[in-house]
Enzyme design. Structure first.
Site, PDB file in Angstrom:
ATOM      1  N   ASP A  58       0.852  -1.192   0.000  1.00 41.76           N
ATOM      2  CA  ASP A  58       0.000   0.000   0.000  1.00 41.76           C
ATOM      3  C   ASP A  58       0.885   1.237   0.000  1.00 41.76           C
ATOM      4  O   ASP A  58       1.980   1.232   0.584  1.00 41.76           O
ATOM      5  CB  ASP A  58      -0.902   0.026   1.226  1.00 41.76           C
ATOM      6  CG  ASP A  58      -1.947  -1.078   1.200  1.00 41.76           C
ATOM      7  OD1 ASP A  58      -2.407  -1.437   0.101  1.00 41.76           O
ATOM      8  OD2 ASP A  58      -2.310  -1.586   2.274  1.00 41.76           O
ATOM      9  N   ASP A  78      -7.280  -1.349  -4.349  1.00 42.39           N
ATOM     10  CA  ASP A  78      -8.302  -0.984  -3.353  1.00 42.39           C
ATOM     11  C   ASP A  78      -9.238   0.079  -3.916  1.00 42.39           C
ATOM     12  O   ASP A  78     -10.462   0.020  -3.719  1.00 42.39           O
ATOM     13  CB  ASP A  78      -7.643  -0.442  -2.086  1.00 42.39           C
ATOM     14  CG  ASP A  78      -6.814  -1.486  -1.358  1.00 42.39           C
ATOM     15  OD1 ASP A  78      -7.114  -2.681  -1.499  1.00 42.39           O
ATOM     16  OD2 ASP A  78      -5.871  -1.093  -0.651  1.00 42.39           O
TER      17      ASP A  78
END
Length: 209
Positions: free
Chosen positions: A154, A188
């Protein structure tokens, strides 16, 4: 199906390129400011679900990865059998976004432990994940974890503003924090956008032509 495939491939490629760049150029926890104080590239690794959620240690992680693959194949089956009946731009984009999001993150959790030399690993002594390790990772296929035990990369961080709730407000008074603190990635984002489209336009998306 062709349009959905193109959308999926483009998003997955962008997602994986961004992850490989961050993983091989940033140390874990390293941050770079892109726009003022509200947009940063912040390298963290997520052993679980989207936006930093995780559960169940290595066993839960394996179950999650396999479940994602089942979802992906089920979605491909649905698209290949029902997609022709719903060939409209909104359906194509929604299917492409959801498929790309699921595929983008499952590639990390399935294969990154085999591809990179360092990463977040499970520590059985403390029953938690070792989230910090020194140096920058190399994609030399020496491996830091078994199949299905890789961690999702991420990097997108949008701390829009800090807040402080007055003490006078019942129950939540005195709390401080940052609005929108999760760190996430392109996959995401694709899942979230696809889910929002379904929420607001599900009747149009799934209406048979």
């Amino acid at each position: 199906m062709k349009k959905i495939t193109i959308i999926t491939i483009v998003i997955v490629v962008l997602d994986q390129l961004s992850k490989f760049y961050i993983k091989t150029n940033f140390e874990i926890g390293e941050s770079v400011t892109i726009f003022q104080d509200w947009f940063h590239l912040l390298f963290v690794e997520n052993p679980g679900m989207a936006y930093g959620m995780n559960w169940g240690g290595p066993i839960g992680k394996t179950i999650l990865a396999i479940s994602r693959w089942v979802f992906i194949f089920a979605m491909i089956y649905f698209i290949s059998h029902q997609g022709k009946k719903m060939q409209k731009p909104l359906f194509n984009w929604t299917a492409g976004l959801l498929l790309a999001g699921a595929l983008g993150n499952v590639l990390d959790s399935t294969f990154y432990g085999l591809i990179f030399d360092t990463g977040t690993t499970w520590n059985p002594e403390i029953q938690d994940w070792n989230r910090f390790y020194p140096g920058v990772s190399k994609a030399d296929f020496s491996g830091y974890a078994p199949l299905f035990q890789g961690c999702v990369v991420d990097m997108l961080y949008f701390p829009l503003f800090d807040y402080s709730i007055p003490e006078s407000i019942p129950l939540i008074g005195g709390k401080q924090g940052t609005f929108f603190s999760p760190v996430f990635n392109i996959a995401d984002s694709a899942i979230t956008i696809g889910a929002v489209i379904i929420l607001f336009f599900h009747e149009r998306i799934f209406r048979i032509n």
